[in-house]
Design an enzyme around this catalytic site. Structure first.
Site, PDB file in Angstrom:
ATOM      1  N   CYS A  29       9.284  11.412   8.261  1.00 18.72           N
ATOM      2  CA  CYS A  29       8.192  10.467   8.540  1.00 18.72           C
ATOM      3  C   CYS A  29       8.060  10.343  10.057  1.00 18.72           C
ATOM      4  CB  CYS A  29       8.464   9.107   7.906  1.00 18.72           C
ATOM      5  SG  CYS A  29       6.940   8.121   7.759  1.00 18.72           S
TER       6      CYS A  29
ATOM      7  N   LYS B 280       5.270   5.064  -3.595  1.00 20.95           N
ATOM      8  CA  LYS B 280       5.897   4.155  -2.642  1.00 20.95           C
ATOM      9  C   LYS B 280       4.968   2.957  -2.460  1.00 20.95           C
ATOM     10  CE  LYS B 280       7.760   4.120   2.055  1.00 20.95           C
ATOM     11  NZ  LYS B 280       7.880   4.886   3.298  1.00 20.95           N
TER      12      LYS B 280
ATOM     13  N   ARG C 118       1.127  -1.682   6.144  1.00 23.92           N
ATOM     14  CA  ARG C 118       0.983  -0.307   5.657  1.00 23.92           C
ATOM     15  C   ARG C 118       0.197  -0.253   4.352  1.00 23.92           C
ATOM     16  NH1 ARG C 118       6.974   0.880   7.871  1.00 23.92           N
ATOM     17  NH2 ARG C 118       6.279   1.338   9.991  1.00 23.92           N
TER      18      ARG C 118
ATOM     19  N   GLU D 243      -0.398   9.485  -8.398  1.00 21.52           N
ATOM     20  CA  GLU D 243       0.393   9.960  -7.251  1.00 21.52           C
ATOM     21  C   GLU D 243       1.498  10.923  -7.710  1.00 21.52           C
ATOM     22  OE1 GLU D 243       0.125   9.710  -4.111  1.00 21.52           O
ATOM     23  OE2 GLU D 243      -0.929   7.886  -3.546  1.00 21.52           O
TER      24      GLU D 243
ATOM     25  N   LYS E 269       9.702   3.830  -5.384  1.00 23.60           N
ATOM     26  CA  LYS E 269      10.325   2.959  -4.393  1.00 23.60           C
ATOM     27  C   LYS E 269       9.461   1.723  -4.187  1.00 23.60           C
ATOM     28  CE  LYS E 269      11.662   3.025   0.462  1.00 23.60           C
ATOM     29  NZ  LYS E 269      11.562   3.676   1.747  1.00 23.60           N
TER      30      LYS E 269
ATOM     31  N   TYR F  56      22.335   1.752  -1.255  1.00 21.86           N
ATOM     32  CA  TYR F  56      23.305   1.447  -0.202  1.00 21.86           C
ATOM     33  C   TYR F  56      24.647   1.049  -0.810  1.00 21.86           C
ATOM     34  CZ  TYR F  56      19.077   1.558   2.547  1.00 21.86           C
ATOM     35  OH  TYR F  56      17.907   1.967   3.125  1.00 21.86           O
TER      36      TYR F  56
HETATM   37 ZN    ZN Z   1       7.187   5.868   7.751  1.00 18.13          ZN
END
Ligand code: ZN
Length: 325
Positions: free
Chosen positions: A117, A193, A215, A231, A246, A311
């Protein structure tokens, strides 16, 4: 008379193990790792127990994961310099490229996925390149993304994971990899996403907060599920090897639907906010950390995820290895 008595099968741990429909295994897990040029390990304040690792500590921390059976990582670079076009994304000596070269040599079996990205590499924090009027420049962004992808696999990555939500990103990357002789390298697409509030701690961690606006014009609207299928289908058609959804926990229905509609393996990303919520509540003794983590991941797997990016990968791996249930 009790013809049906479901609790008969719950009486003992052995019985419960016998009939459990979904099992987590260590091989489902991918660990996200942040790497920096800094020379010491830096704690990420909004993500307890997570760090920015210096290059010099990367091998050691990966070795610890692999000892637990976690054989896959997704790598995020924190570059030294940001600029308008994010040139560090394609720099042979960029932080990701350097790290991948090093760990590929030390761990031939490790599955290396690299996030691709621009947001943490550009001054404006947009997930692409902007033209002189400040508008998104799709053509230049896709070209730069192709170069970024090729430089990652050239360094030794197995998969490139485009997270920029640029239409056509998978097709352009596939074309670039094939044209450069990397037919065997894969695309781990952030196909679905959502524009989510749960990315907050990650943006602290990756220094990738957008400098203005949000975004929502390119990430998905949380209200939509048919759009998620669109998508996912587009990315599968364009050559994605693995499709990602995500965040994970607020989108379990999406994971299930995508799983039913496409034949690629499905990955779910338990994002930073999901991680930090569990950590914060556990630190306050409001919930039990281990039990909550296991239950969340089991829910994500039950929804249809074949792969979970988390994580908690190392801590879950030790719980599984020690037969925690
Ligand atoms: Zn990004």
């Amino acid at each position: 008379m009790s013809l049906q008595k479901p609790t008969r099968l719950r009486r003992t741990a052995s019985l419960r193990n016998l009939v459990r429909e979904t099992q987590l295994s260590v091989s489902d897990l991918i660990r996200p790792i942040f790497v920096t040029h800094s020379n010491k390990r830096l704690a990420i304040e909004s993500m307890p127990d997570q760090f920015h690792f210096p290059l010099g500590e990367i091998e050691k921390t990966i070795e610890e994961s692999m000892k637990l059976g976690v054989n896959g990582i997704i790598l995020f670079g924190i570059p030294e310099n940001k600029n308008e076009t994010g040139t560090d994304t394609i720099n042979e000596n960029g932080i990701v490229q350097q790290t991948v070269r090093m760990i590929r040599k030390s761990f031939p079996e490790l599955i290396i996925i690299t996030d691709a990205c621009f947001c943490q590499y550009t001054i404006h924090g947009y997930c692409g390149i902007l033209d002189e009027n400040g508008d998104f420049d799709r053509k230049s962004s896709l070209k730069q993304l192709q170069k970024q992808a090729v430089s990652h696999v050239k360094a030794g990555a197995d998969f490139v994971a485009p997270s920029c939500m640029i239409d056509g990103m998978v097709k352009y990357i596939r074309e670039a990899l094939d044209n450069n002789g990397y037919e065997d390298k894969g695309i781990f697409s952030y196909a679905v996403k959502y524009a989510s509030a749960f990315y907050g701690p990650f943006r602290d961690a990756a220094n990738s907060t957008p400098q203005q606006g949000d975004r929502k014009s390119y990430q998905m609207d949380p209200g939509n599920i048919r759009e998620a299928l669109k998508e996912a289908q587009i990315d599968e058609y364009e050559g994605a090897d693995i499709i990602m959804v995500k965040p994970a926990l607020p989108y379990l229905d999406v994971i299930r639907e995508v799983k039913n509609q496409v034949s690629c393996p499905i990955a779910a990303y338990q994002v930073s906010g999901e991680y930090s919520m569990i950590k914060a509540a556990a630190q306050n003794h409001w919930i039990d950390e281990n039990e909550s983590v296991m239950e969340s991941l089991l829910g994500i797997k039950r929804a249809g995820a074949d792969i979970i990016i988390t994580y908690f990968a190392d801590s879950v791996a030790s719980l599984i290895n020690n037969k925690f249930s």
